[in-house]
Design a protein around this motif. Structure first.
Motif, PDB file in Angstrom:
ATOM      1  N   GLN A   9      -1.322  12.282 -12.574  1.00 48.81           N
ATOM      2  CA  GLN A   9      -1.424  13.154 -11.409  1.00 48.81           C
ATOM      3  C   GLN A   9      -2.154  12.401 -10.301  1.00 48.81           C
ATOM      4  O   GLN A   9      -3.202  11.810 -10.528  1.00 48.81           O
ATOM      5  CB  GLN A   9      -2.185  14.435 -11.760  1.00 48.81           C
ATOM      6  N   ILE A  10      -1.570  12.430  -9.125  1.00 49.52           N
ATOM      7  CA  ILE A  10      -2.167  11.724  -7.994  1.00 49.52           C
ATOM      8  C   ILE A  10      -3.119  12.667  -7.268  1.00 49.52           C
ATOM      9  O   ILE A  10      -2.739  13.769  -6.868  1.00 49.52           O
ATOM     10  CB  ILE A  10      -1.059  11.183  -7.064  1.00 49.52           C
ATOM     11  N   ASP A  11      -4.362  12.238  -7.142  1.00 48.40           N
ATOM     12  CA  ASP A  11      -5.366  13.084  -6.490  1.00 48.40           C
ATOM     13  C   ASP A  11      -5.301  12.972  -4.973  1.00 48.40           C
ATOM     14  O   ASP A  11      -5.608  13.916  -4.267  1.00 48.40           O
ATOM     15  CB  ASP A  11      -6.769  12.683  -6.974  1.00 48.40           C
ATOM     16  N   LYS A  12      -4.922  11.797  -4.489  1.00 48.03           N
ATOM     17  CA  LYS A  12      -4.886  11.618  -3.043  1.00 48.03           C
ATOM     18  C   LYS A  12      -3.851  10.564  -2.681  1.00 48.03           C
ATOM     19  O   LYS A  12      -3.799   9.514  -3.309  1.00 48.03           O
ATOM     20  CB  LYS A  12      -6.274  11.180  -2.535  1.00 48.03           C
ATOM     21  N   THR A  13      -3.032  10.881  -1.687  1.00 44.74           N
ATOM     22  CA  THR A  13      -2.067   9.911  -1.179  1.00 44.74           C
ATOM     23  C   THR A  13      -2.530   9.413   0.186  1.00 44.74           C
ATOM     24  O   THR A  13      -2.906  10.201   1.046  1.00 44.74           O
ATOM     25  CB  THR A  13      -0.665  10.539  -1.060  1.00 44.74           C
ATOM     26  N   ILE A  14      -2.542   8.089   0.325  1.00 42.57           N
ATOM     27  CA  ILE A  14      -2.933   7.464   1.589  1.00 42.57           C
ATOM     28  C   ILE A  14      -1.667   6.873   2.194  1.00 42.57           C
ATOM     29  O   ILE A  14      -1.152   5.868   1.711  1.00 42.57           O
ATOM     30  CB  ILE A  14      -3.982   6.359   1.348  1.00 42.57           C
ATOM     31  N   ASP A  15      -1.164   7.528   3.207  1.00 40.70           N
ATOM     32  CA  ASP A  15       0.053   7.030   3.848  1.00 40.70           C
ATOM     33  C   ASP A  15      -0.339   6.079   4.966  1.00 40.70           C
ATOM     34  O   ASP A  15      -0.659   6.500   6.069  1.00 40.70           O
ATOM     35  CB  ASP A  15       0.883   8.200   4.379  1.00 40.70           C
ATOM     36  N   ALA A  16      -0.325   4.795   4.647  1.00 42.37           N
ATOM     37  CA  ALA A  16      -0.737   3.775   5.614  1.00 42.37           C
ATOM     38  C   ALA A  16       0.481   3.024   6.163  1.00 42.37           C
ATOM     39  O   ALA A  16       0.345   1.926   6.696  1.00 42.37           O
ATOM     40  CB  ALA A  16      -1.719   2.810   4.958  1.00 42.37           C
ATOM     41  N   ARG A  17       1.647   3.619   6.024  1.00 40.91           N
ATOM     42  CA  ARG A  17       2.851   2.956   6.527  1.00 40.91           C
ATOM     43  C   ARG A  17       2.745   2.781   8.041  1.00 40.91           C
ATOM     44  O   ARG A  17       2.326   3.695   8.745  1.00 40.91           O
ATOM     45  CB  ARG A  17       4.095   3.757   6.172  1.00 40.91           C
ATOM     46  N   GLY A  18       3.106   1.596   8.505  1.00 37.65           N
ATOM     47  CA  GLY A  18       3.024   1.297   9.933  1.00 37.65           C
ATOM     48  C   GLY A  18       1.706   0.639  10.326  1.00 37.65           C
ATOM     49  O   GLY A  18       1.601   0.088  11.414  1.00 37.65           O
ATOM     50  N   MET A  19       0.714   0.697   9.444  1.00 36.91           N
ATOM     51  CA  MET A  19      -0.560   0.055   9.771  1.00 36.91           C
ATOM     52  C   MET A  19      -0.474  -1.437   9.521  1.00 36.91           C
ATOM     53  O   MET A  19       0.158  -1.891   8.570  1.00 36.91           O
ATOM     54  CB  MET A  19      -1.697   0.616   8.902  1.00 36.91           C
ATOM     55  N   ALA A  20      -1.167  -2.188  10.380  1.00 29.80           N
ATOM     56  CA  ALA A  20      -1.186  -3.643  10.229  1.00 29.80           C
ATOM     57  C   ALA A  20      -2.274  -4.061   9.246  1.00 29.80           C
ATOM     58  O   ALA A  20      -3.249  -3.355   9.050  1.00 29.80           O
ATOM     59  CB  ALA A  20      -1.440  -4.295  11.585  1.00 29.80           C
ATOM     60  N   CYS A  21      -2.083  -5.223   8.646  1.00 31.85           N
ATOM     61  CA  CYS A  21      -3.064  -5.851   7.767  1.00 31.85           C
ATOM     62  C   CYS A  21      -4.379  -6.022   8.524  1.00 31.85           C
ATOM     63  O   CYS A  21      -4.337  -6.478   9.661  1.00 31.85           O
ATOM     64  CB  CYS A  21      -2.524  -7.216   7.327  1.00 31.85           C
ATOM     65  N   PRO A  22      -5.531  -5.703   7.950  1.00 27.54           N
ATOM     66  CA  PRO A  22      -5.796  -5.194   6.603  1.00 27.54           C
ATOM     67  C   PRO A  22      -5.983  -3.671   6.544  1.00 27.54           C
ATOM     68  O   PRO A  22      -6.682  -3.176   5.666  1.00 27.54           O
ATOM     69  CB  PRO A  22      -7.102  -5.902   6.252  1.00 27.54           C
ATOM     70  N   GLY A  23      -5.364  -2.931   7.450  1.00 20.66           N
ATOM     71  CA  GLY A  23      -5.566  -1.484   7.548  1.00 20.66           C
ATOM     72  C   GLY A  23      -5.365  -0.713   6.248  1.00 20.66           C
ATOM     73  O   GLY A  23      -6.242   0.062   5.846  1.00 20.66           O
ATOM     74  N   PRO A  24      -4.218  -0.892   5.563  1.00 23.22           N
ATOM     75  CA  PRO A  24      -4.001  -0.124   4.325  1.00 23.22           C
ATOM     76  C   PRO A  24      -5.072  -0.396   3.265  1.00 23.22           C
ATOM     77  O   PRO A  24      -5.553   0.545   2.610  1.00 23.22           O
ATOM     78  CB  PRO A  24      -2.617  -0.593   3.860  1.00 23.22           C
ATOM     79  N   LEU A  25      -5.465  -1.650   3.111  1.00 28.17           N
ATOM     80  CA  LEU A  25      -6.526  -1.979   2.148  1.00 28.17           C
ATOM     81  C   LEU A  25      -7.828  -1.291   2.538  1.00 28.17           C
ATOM     82  O   LEU A  25      -8.522  -0.724   1.681  1.00 28.17           O
ATOM     83  CB  LEU A  25      -6.734  -3.501   2.078  1.00 28.17           C
ATOM     84  N   MET A  26      -8.146  -1.320   3.832  1.00 33.37           N
ATOM     85  CA  MET A  26      -9.406  -0.716   4.272  1.00 33.37           C
ATOM     86  C   MET A  26      -9.395   0.792   4.030  1.00 33.37           C
ATOM     87  O   MET A  26     -10.420   1.380   3.671  1.00 33.37           O
ATOM     88  CB  MET A  26      -9.672  -1.034   5.749  1.00 33.37           C
ATOM     89  N   ASN A  27      -8.241   1.414   4.239  1.00 35.82           N
ATOM     90  CA  ASN A  27      -8.142   2.851   3.972  1.00 35.82           C
ATOM     91  C   ASN A  27      -8.324   3.154   2.488  1.00 35.82           C
ATOM     92  O   ASN A  27      -8.979   4.141   2.120  1.00 35.82           O
ATOM     93  CB  ASN A  27      -6.790   3.390   4.445  1.00 35.82           C
ATOM     94  N   LEU A  28      -7.741   2.288   1.633  1.00 32.02           N
ATOM     95  CA  LEU A  28      -7.913   2.472   0.190  1.00 32.02           C
ATOM     96  C   LEU A  28      -9.388   2.313  -0.199  1.00 32.02           C
ATOM     97  O   LEU A  28      -9.924   3.123  -0.971  1.00 32.02           O
ATOM     98  CB  LEU A  28      -7.048   1.455  -0.576  1.00 32.02           C
TER      99      LEU A  28
END
Lengths: 83, 138
Positions: A9-28
């Motif tokens: 079961q996924i507790d939280k989804t982080i939709d970082a599509r469209g973000m530039a590096c390193p944005g998705p990692l930083m959000n995670l």
């Protein structure tokens, strides 16, 4: 959409599509810091850098990379906060 | 023995154009998230970009950008270098120091610097913080 193999079961989804590096990692990183041990996070990223950065950071930070699934133009990363 | 991966990363930031400031900030955030201490030493034009009220100004891009590359760089959706540095400081151990010589050269005082700058130091103190890690000049 491709099928994810894990039945977690996924507790939280982080939709970082469209973000530039390193944005998705930083959000995670932000989500994991605020989360509870055992929680499962899904990151959606279209950034190519995430494919190397997210596994590298998870190894260093000692959290679990449960699954990586390539979708159409983006990648799902299923991550468990391990400590 | 210190693990190679845990050695500090030290960046001498010399260039004050937005592209090079961004490239340096990306290196800093990457090292910080991987658990490496990061030392930033601000000199010359980079120091000038950290003045209060000038951080978000247009700092242009470096001359090696061609006419066709310049608009691509300007239009990129990535985060501002100052935001990347704030994230780096938030997740890791990042020490931003202004070069005392450059402060003197430009007549900049401590109160003229953005609060993300932690202090002013001389080159010997910076080298002491470099320790056995690498120095990158940008």
């Amino acid at each position: 959409m491709s099928t994810l193999m894990s039945k977690l079961q996924i507790d939280k989804t982080i939709d970082a599509r469209g973000m530039a590096c390193p944005g998705p990692l930083m959000n995670l990183i932000g989500a994991i810091r605020q989360g509870q041990v055992g929680q499962v996070f899904e990151v959606l990223s279209s950034d190519e850098g995430s494919k190397t950065d997210i596994p590298a950071w998870l190894t260093k930070a000692r959290h679990d990379l449960v699954e990586v699934v390539q979708d159409n133009g983006y990648t799902h990363f299923i991550v468990r906060k391990a400590r | 023995m210190v693990d190679e991966k845990d050695k500090p990363l030290s960046l001498v930031m010399f260039s004050g154009t937005d592209d090079k400031l961004t490239a340096a900030a990306v290196l800093a955030v990457g090292a910080a998230v991987m658990g490496r201490p990061v030392n930033l030493f601000l000199q010359y034009y980079a120091l000038d970009a950290f003045r209060v009220g000038k951080v978000k100004a247009d700092h242009a891009i470096s001359p090696e950008a061609t006419e066709s590359q310049a608009p691509i760089i300007r239009g990129h959706k990535g985060q501002h270098w100052s935001e990347l540095l704030k994230q780096a400081k938030d997740v890791g151990e990042v020490n931003i120091q202004a070069c005392a010589l450059s402060m003197d050269m430009f007549g900049i005082g401590r109160e003229d610097l953005d609060p993300m700058v932690d202090g002013i130091e001389g080159v010997a103190a910076f080298m002491a913080s470099v320790s056995d890690g690498q120095v990158v000049f940008i």
